[in-house]
Design an enzyme around this catalytic site. Sequence first.
Site, short mmCIF file in Angstrom:
data_model
loop_
_atom_site.label_atom_id
_atom_site.label_comp_id
_atom_site.label_asym_id
_atom_site.label_seq_id
_atom_site.Cartn_x
_atom_site.Cartn_y
_atom_site.Cartn_z
N SER A 38 0.81 -1.22 0.00
CA SER A 38 0.00 0.00 0.00
C SER A 38 0.84 1.26 0.00
CB SER A 38 -0.93 0.01 1.21
OG SER A 38 -1.78 -1.12 1.20
N THR A 39 2.04 1.19 0.57
CA THR A 39 2.89 2.35 0.65
C THR A 39 4.33 1.94 0.45
OG1 THR A 39 3.68 4.13 2.11
CG2 THR A 39 3.02 2.08 3.16
#
Length: 216
Positions: A38-39
Amino acid sequence: MKIDTSAPAESTAQEPSADRVYGPTPTPKRCAIYARVSTLLGQDPEMQLRELRDFAQARCWTIAGEYVDRGVSGAKDRRPQLDQLMAGARSRAYDILLVWKLDRFARSLKHLVTALGEFEALGVQFVSLRDHLDLTTPSGRLMFHVIGAMAEFERSLIQERVRAGLRNARAKGKRLGRPTVSIPQAKVQRLRAQGLSWSRIAEATGVAKATLLRHA
């Protein structure tokens, strides 16, 4: 007694091929790997990829491609690498899709069931490593039907909650649906008499052109 000293004739019988004895050599399964983080802050997809590669190697699958979405939320409808992954399935680029966990692949239960249904129609098998979901096995295919039943149950619950909410709103006298649009008929008629187009009248009255035409 006469002894025949000539060399024995060579046999013309052919040796049976390996295919005839053992059957044709099975073609290795082609596997696609999908990973997502996600990051990019503190998350590295290499951990997922390493485990997935090791699993594919242990199953003697040929890795046909690796698709990695970096810094992309799982809630997004569109993910660049996921879109390419689905396109690869539709073009029969691989036989098995291998993911690390279901939440790395699907954004919701509905999305998961829809995707698995499409994979099944395309002849692509699905494996989620950490969830122990393996649709290449009979028990895994049974689990797919259980997941489908859960998704159907979830849809039924949502529909029932919506219907209950509507009934409660009606009981309280609330007006449902889109708000009624007030059309300044006198102004519309005056502008039409001046020869203005419906587009110009829509700008002047703040009412959508389609709404004006419906009530013309």
